[in-house]
Design a protein around this motif. Structure first.
Motif, PDB file in Angstrom:
ATOM      1  N   GLN A 107       0.836  -1.201   0.000  1.00 58.50           N
ATOM      2  CA  GLN A 107       0.000   0.000   0.000  1.00 58.50           C
ATOM      3  C   GLN A 107       0.874   1.255   0.000  1.00 58.50           C
ATOM      4  O   GLN A 107       0.558   2.246  -0.683  1.00 58.50           O
ATOM      5  CB  GLN A 107      -0.922   0.004   1.222  1.00 58.50           C
ATOM      6  N   ALA A 108       1.966   1.214   0.766  1.00 59.60           N
ATOM      7  CA  ALA A 108       2.873   2.362   0.811  1.00 59.60           C
ATOM      8  C   ALA A 108       3.455   2.638  -0.572  1.00 59.60           C
ATOM      9  O   ALA A 108       3.507   3.787  -1.028  1.00 59.60           O
ATOM     10  CB  ALA A 108       3.989   2.106   1.828  1.00 59.60           C
ATOM     11  N   GLU A 109       3.872   1.595  -1.242  1.00 60.25           N
ATOM     12  CA  GLU A 109       4.438   1.761  -2.587  1.00 60.25           C
ATOM     13  C   GLU A 109       3.407   2.369  -3.547  1.00 60.25           C
ATOM     14  O   GLU A 109       3.735   3.255  -4.349  1.00 60.25           O
ATOM     15  CB  GLU A 109       4.925   0.415  -3.116  1.00 60.25           C
ATOM     16  N   ARG A 110       2.153   1.910  -3.445  1.00 60.77           N
ATOM     17  CA  ARG A 110       1.114   2.427  -4.342  1.00 60.77           C
ATOM     18  C   ARG A 110       0.819   3.902  -4.071  1.00 60.77           C
ATOM     19  O   ARG A 110       0.570   4.674  -5.003  1.00 60.77           O
ATOM     20  CB  ARG A 110      -0.162   1.589  -4.210  1.00 60.77           C
ATOM     21  N   GLN A 111       0.828   4.287  -2.798  1.00 63.67           N
ATOM     22  CA  GLN A 111       0.557   5.693  -2.479  1.00 63.67           C
ATOM     23  C   GLN A 111       1.679   6.592  -2.990  1.00 63.67           C
ATOM     24  O   GLN A 111       1.422   7.704  -3.473  1.00 63.67           O
ATOM     25  CB  GLN A 111       0.377   5.873  -0.962  1.00 63.67           C
ATOM     26  N   ILE A 112       2.912   6.129  -2.907  1.00 66.36           N
ATOM     27  CA  ILE A 112       4.038   6.915  -3.423  1.00 66.36           C
ATOM     28  C   ILE A 112       3.946   7.032  -4.943  1.00 66.36           C
ATOM     29  O   ILE A 112       4.245   8.089  -5.521  1.00 66.36           O
ATOM     30  CB  ILE A 112       5.379   6.290  -2.990  1.00 66.36           C
ATOM     31  N   GLU A 113       3.516   5.941  -5.599  1.00 62.76           N
ATOM     32  CA  GLU A 113       3.335   5.987  -7.058  1.00 62.76           C
ATOM     33  C   GLU A 113       2.307   7.043  -7.453  1.00 62.76           C
ATOM     34  O   GLU A 113       2.366   7.597  -8.562  1.00 62.76           O
ATOM     35  CB  GLU A 113       2.895   4.613  -7.570  1.00 62.76           C
TER      36      GLU A 113
END
Length: 330
Positions: free
Chosen positions: A127-133
């Motif tokens: 989820q963290a990776e997706r929010q940064i994307e």
């Protein structure tokens, strides 16, 4: 892995115990090992079988001294950093998760490693990776210094995630108007406290994005719900768990907020008999890293002092099982 409950036999009760009033024991269910802990322990055991001892484990596999000592006796060697692991030796990453830099370093050294990160923690990492994307800055709700927090914050570049612990921390945040924001949470937090922090974030930043469902794991939520069932009718609650176990500490807090005295113990030998003076009903539970045999050990110890009348109070039924890493199934 949990042993079935059984009544404390009267034959095990000392004559001194039978002279005192019975102790009503309310045992919370669910309690003890969760699916992520079961999986992590089995990963270390299977790694020992497959690769032979020693198998190195970065950080405590789970926060429980009994579990760690038992695995150490089988050949596990616990270290804090990868530079303590000899070249060519297998290493397991703990259930709490690790920063991206750790597997990257393991790959650079061509190490044989197995990731025992709980799948629910890995979900937060994704989820963290997706929010940064999506170019959002992440506000992460968690406890500073906890391994899970270090691991999750280590999934993104420095400066892309801000840690908050309390509602007061939310009031101190300083983002310019229009900054795209998202929040995520540690999996082992207080359900009630986290709801308050999320509400404060949503009041302060109405456009903030969050997960469809809170990230607090099912096991943490269920164990807190079970304490809420036993604490109101108890004179005292005992929680079996480690002092560095976030989910265990939260169980103590849940009982205390309901007005019931509570103590965190690691095992039966930590119980002070004076705690039982004036106690007619005792609540008992265990954090997600504590094995059932420690629950039985406590029940047996209580039976040495009082006749125990044991009742299980059920809050939820758990059937969650997580798959093992494929490399250990070959």
């Amino acid at each position: 892995m949990n042993a079935p409950l059984h009544p404390n036999p009267l034959s095990d009760v000392s004559s001194d115990a039978t002279e005192k009033p019975p102790l009503v024991l309310l045992i919370a269910a669910p309690r003890g090992f969760c699916a992520g802990v079961d999986r992590a322990i089995e990963i270390v055991e299977r790694a020992l079988e497959k690769y032979g001892a020693p198998v190195y484990v970065r950080h405590e596999i789970v926060h429980n001294r009994y579990v760690v000592d038992a695995l150490r006796e089988k050949g596990a060697v616990f270290v804090e950093e990868l530079d303590e692991v000899p070249d060519g030796a297998p290493v397991v990453f703990s259930a709490h998760g690790v920063p991206k830099s750790v597997p990257a370093e393991a790959d650079r050294r061509e190490m044989l490693y197995v990731d025992a990160t709980c799948p629910l923690v890995s979900k937060v990492h994704r989820q963290a990776e997706r929010q940064i994307e999506k170019d959002r800055h992440i506000i992460f709700i968690g406890h500073a210094g906890h391994p899970e927090v270090i691991g999750t914050m280590g999934q993104v570049d420095e400066g892309q995630m801000t840690l908050v612990e309390t509602v007061d921390d939310v009031a101190k945040l300083d983002f310019t108007a229009g900054t795209p924001l998202a929040y995520l949470t540690q999996t082992t937090l207080s359900v009630d406290d986290t709801a308050d922090v999320i509400a404060a974030l949503e009041r302060r930043f109405p456009d903030i994005s969050g997960p469809k469902a809170e990230d607090i794991c099912y096991a943490t939520s269920n164990r807190q719900a079970a304490v809420k069932k036993i604490a109101p009718g108890s004179d005292l609650v005992l929680v079996i768990g480690a002092p560095n176990s976030s989910n265990s500490l939260r169980l103590v807090e849940v009982a205390e907020r309901l007005g019931t005295d509570a103590h965190l113990i690691q095992r039966a030998s930590d119980i002070d008999p004076q705690w039982l003076e004036g106690v007619g009903t005792l609540g008992l539970t265990a954090g997600a890293s504590a094995p059932e045999l420690l629950v039985r050990e406590v029940v047996d110890k209580l039976g040495e002092w009082r006749t125990v009348e044991e009742t299980t109070i059920m809050a939820a039924e758990e059937k969650m099982v997580f798959k093992l890493p494929r490399q250990l199934l070959d």
